[in-house]
Write an enzyme that holds these catalytic residues in place. Structure first.
Site, PDB file in Angstrom:
ATOM      1  N   GLY A   1       0.727  -0.734   0.262  1.00  0.00           N
ATOM      2  CA  GLY A   1       0.203  -0.415   0.260  1.00  0.00           C
ATOM      3  C   GLY A   1       1.048   1.246   0.071  1.00  0.00           C
ATOM      4  N   CYS A   2      -0.179   2.283   0.906  1.00  0.00           N
ATOM      5  CA  CYS A   2       0.815   3.816   0.398  1.00  0.00           C
ATOM      6  C   CYS A   2       1.905   3.724   1.113  1.00  0.00           C
ATOM      7  CB  CYS A   2      -0.014   4.841   0.984  1.00  0.00           C
ATOM      8  SG  CYS A   2      -2.294   4.738   0.263  1.00  0.00           S
ATOM      9  N   TYR A   3       2.235   3.360   1.779  1.00  0.00           N
ATOM     10  CA  TYR A   3       3.684   3.389   3.005  1.00  0.00           C
ATOM     11  C   TYR A   3       4.849   2.068   2.254  1.00  0.00           C
ATOM     12  CZ  TYR A   3       2.938  -0.907   5.059  1.00  0.00           C
ATOM     13  OH  TYR A   3       3.171  -2.672   5.223  1.00  0.00           O
TER      14      TYR A   3
END
Length: 366
Positions: free
Chosen positions: A154-156
């Protein structure tokens, strides 16, 4: 031995869409009435996003001219997972190549044959032989380059990639690591008229970023001084990413900013714990703009101003949330503004994702 980010390149697909365009598309796709459409437009205006980019021309139309979705009420038959993965396969690598070329442009005279390691990052598509092998072939990297794939984080996810590159360069001073993050979030549009899906549809976009990490610094490079990551398990169900029959489905609760607000101070304290550093020593901030409210709650907890978050707001405004590449867009925006007087300044960076995962990083300008 230290490791440094020496160059960052970015790329976005050709179709730029405004939030109002997407709101019109979504209103039509969800077949909602005028009152619900009005509320949807209010949500889109509140995101802090003006434009986003997508590989799909369909989002520039409201109906009747779609190339991917069905040209009839309800967009039936709604694209299945295999059609979305084929779209990913056709578009992901070309976007990666653009980002890599932009990255190499920052290093005049750089010989691509020097790349010893390739780390690819994505959570929006998969196939094999995959993006990593296509990059090797199309960029002309050595065929014996060591390849690592970081998927579905995901985003991280740029942070685990940077940590991996950091470990590689600290262990081998001759290593040159190329990181490539690519996400095509827009191919996973879901028609569910729920708060989670409405919010996800309002935020996410497509983009790619490439980063060179080396032991030897260059002017304006960023020394990766420290990392710290943690989990807020109570938020496990508030941000999730699952494969369904009709694409990847995002769970994105409105409570995520509240959870980040509760955890950001402790995260920062733990990052600084073994360093002679405090927030007063930080001059620059590279925060993943997961959403406008996330930036605002971090400002509140760390006593930052919107001006401190200028680069994050600009990336959010112009590109939306592109998942894993987004924080690298913010870092590139900062790196482009650096001057000789910025030598020694520190950059505090955060990103967030499923888990609920909180990642932090401290960098120093060479």
């Amino acid at each position: 031995m230290k490791s440094h980010i020496t160059a960052i390149g970015t790329a976005v697909p050709p179709y730029q869409i405004t939030q109002l365009q997407v709101a019109d598309f979504m209103s039509n796709a969800l077949e909602i009435d005028s009152e619900a459409s009005r509320r949807l437009r209010a949500l889109y205006r509140a995101t802090g996003i003006h434009t986003r980019h997508t590989v799909l021309s369909d989002y520039t139309h409201t109906s009747g001219e779609f190339e991917f979705y069905g040209n009839n009420p309800g967009m039936e038959p709604f694209p299945a997972i295999d059609q979305r993965m084929e779209l990913y396969r056709k578009n992901a690598t070309p976007l990666c190549i653009q980002a890599i070329e932009n990255c190499f442009e920052q290093m005049p005279g750089f010989a691509k044959e020097r790349v010893t390691h390739l780390i690819t990052v994505s959570c929006t598509g998969m196939y094999a032989p995959g993006v990593d092998i296509e990059i090797v072939e199309q960029v002309g990297l050595p065929t014996n380059v060591q390849r690592t794939a970081i998927n579905f984080m995901g985003c991280y996810a740029a942070f685990p990639a940077l940590k991996t590159a950091d470990h590689i360069c600290r262990a081998n001073p001759d290593a040159v690591v190329l990181i490539v993050c690519v996400e095509l979030c827009s191919i996973h549009f879901q028609k569910h008229n729920t708060d989670d899906h409405l919010l996800a549809n309002a935020l996410f976009a497509d983009g790619a970023a490439a980063v060179l990490v080396q032991s030897t610094p260059t002017p304006g490079s960023l020394y990766m001084e420290s990392f710290y990551g943690d989990l807020i398990s109570v938020g496990k169900k508030d941000m999730a990413w699952h494969i369904s029959n009709f694409g990847f489905e995002m769970t994105l609760s409105a409570y995520v900013p509240d959870l980040i607000e509760q955890g950001i101070q402790v995260l920062t304290e733990n990052l600084f714990r073994n360093l002679t550093v405090s927030l007063e020593n930080i001059s620059l901030f590279a925060i993943h703009p997961g959403g406008k409210r996330i930036l605002e709650v971090i400002e509140k907890q760390l006593a930052l101003s919107p001006e401190d978050n200028y680069h994050a707001y600009e990336i959010l405004r112009n590109y939306g949330n592109m998942s894993s590449p987004t924080v690298l867009f913010v870092l590139q925006s900062i790196q482009r503004t650096l001057e000789l007087a910025d030598k020694g300044k520190r950059i505090l960076s955060f990103a967030f994702g499923p888990g609920l995962t909180l990642e932090s990083m401290l960098l120093q300008v060479h």
